[in-house]
Design a protein around this motif. Sequence first.
Motif, PDB file in Angstrom:
ATOM      1  N   ASP A 337       0.842  -1.192   0.000  1.00 29.60           N
ATOM      2  CA  ASP A 337       0.000   0.000   0.000  1.00 29.60           C
ATOM      3  C   ASP A 337       0.881   1.247   0.000  1.00 29.60           C
ATOM      4  O   ASP A 337       2.111   1.156  -0.054  1.00 29.60           O
ATOM      5  CB  ASP A 337      -0.947   0.001   1.205  1.00 29.60           C
ATOM      6  CG  ASP A 337      -0.226  -0.115   2.546  1.00 29.60           C
ATOM      7  OD1 ASP A 337       0.955   0.272   2.635  1.00 29.60           O
ATOM      8  OD2 ASP A 337      -0.855  -0.598   3.510  1.00 29.60           O
ATOM      9  N   ASP A 365      -2.690   4.178  -2.543  1.00 22.18           N
ATOM     10  CA  ASP A 365      -2.706   2.716  -2.616  1.00 22.18           C
ATOM     11  C   ASP A 365      -2.874   2.204  -4.039  1.00 22.18           C
ATOM     12  O   ASP A 365      -2.223   1.231  -4.449  1.00 22.18           O
ATOM     13  CB  ASP A 365      -3.843   2.156  -1.751  1.00 22.18           C
ATOM     14  CG  ASP A 365      -3.608   2.362  -0.266  1.00 22.18           C
ATOM     15  OD1 ASP A 365      -2.498   2.786   0.117  1.00 22.18           O
ATOM     16  OD2 ASP A 365      -4.547   2.097   0.512  1.00 22.18           O
ATOM     17  N   GLN A 369      -0.374  -0.287  -6.271  1.00 25.15           N
ATOM     18  CA  GLN A 369      -0.888  -1.565  -6.764  1.00 25.15           C
ATOM     19  C   GLN A 369      -1.114  -1.585  -8.267  1.00 25.15           C
ATOM     20  O   GLN A 369      -1.540  -2.612  -8.826  1.00 25.15           O
ATOM     21  CB  GLN A 369      -2.200  -1.873  -6.034  1.00 25.15           C
ATOM     22  CG  GLN A 369      -2.030  -2.019  -4.524  1.00 25.15           C
ATOM     23  CD  GLN A 369      -3.308  -1.766  -3.747  1.00 25.15           C
ATOM     24  OE1 GLN A 369      -4.384  -1.582  -4.332  1.00 25.15           O
ATOM     25  NE2 GLN A 369      -3.227  -1.735  -2.417  1.00 25.15           N
TER      26      GLN A 369
END
Length: 447
Positions: A337, A365, A369
């Motif tokens: 994260d 985040d 990702q």
Amino acid sequence: MATYYLASWASNLKYSDLPQDVIAAAVRSFYNWAGCAIGGSNHPATTIAYNSLKPFFGPPTASLLGHKGKLSIDAQHAALLNGIASHVHDYDDTHLDTIIHPTGPVASALLAAAEWKGGYSGKEFLVALTAGIEAECKVGLAVWPEHYDVGWHITSTTGSIGAAVAVSKLLSLSTVQTAHAIGIAATQVVGLREMFGSHTKSFHVGRAAQNGLMAAVLAQGGYTSSEQALEAKRGWSNVVGVTKEGLSQSLEKWIGVGATGSGLGLPAVGQPGRWEILRNSFKPFPCGIVIHPIIDGCVQLHHDLASQALDVKDVRSVHISVHPLVLELTGKRKPKDGLEGKFSVYHGAAIGLLYGKGTPAQYEDDVVQDARVIAIRDKVDAKADTSIAADEAKIILTMADGTVLEKHVQHALWAGKSTYPSRKHMESSIRKQLRLNADTWRAHHTC
């Protein structure tokens, strides 16, 4: 006598004792803190803390920054939550000699106390802010680097002391009362480096502010502590300073007013000394400062790729050489994260190459990702090189067609006295950061 020296210096410090450059540095530090606190006011770490602790809030006497209208809660929780918000993006100021983030604990406690009590002038506030920052940086220098190396988060372990000194100064405590406040703060040691990359890292700063405020208020009410809290055999420095050798001399060197031959102790009229607030710096990137050279170099490579009509998707490999401390602190290869991304040199390299910048948006985040970011991050290979300084980095980028681009960042942006920006440049950058943080808050705020 380090505790008494520090307490005496702080209780006797006057606005007229502050050189103009120190006053300017204090203003910049507070301005930077406010921008960071506004920017972090709606971060999940801040929101969770607010919602979880709301049942315990007392009468509203102090402001929470970054909220529509005026949101006030009790001073203790305001210090905690503003402290969390100011540090959660890892965008706050850094004392380069110790990597302490000095203003967060001090300003969060001080603003809460000033609003709660009321009636203080700007000059009184700045003197107290300066006293607190000097206190935490001086005690930090006395135990640096062993204290940090063993695993303490030095910002919070010293921050509670700095916050206690600042609030004691604002409340006009006597030297003895201030010494007791230092002791009450020193016994509330908080902060483990194991927590880096989680919500708890920012909690350290908020808790240090809260602890320091509590310490000063208790001391004002007559609560006592050891008046040798810093230097005693079982006092703060000997317990958390790791090594038992030379700590008394180190405290005398950094705290003792006019310490013989050092010129590094607390500055006072007619005495040698050094203002630590003048060694404070402001971050261009919201992450661990040791990653900054890599981000800087990769941002430059991003523009080099664009100027040569090369696509970052065609990068085959990225080899970076850094100081060993970089991998120790920021070696998270697969951050899950945004908070972990701030401690990943691999993520820092990837966003620099892909976006050509490193702002709070690149540490959300969803960016950490993102498949495009991960694809570049997986191509980054980092190795430790003892011949490279902590603010230095070397990068070799190889394209799929064999093209090689190299970048050598000799010094991180603003790292070191020789590369401090001009006051005009610094203030312009801080204003830009304040706007950016405020814009981030407005875009995501739900209160």
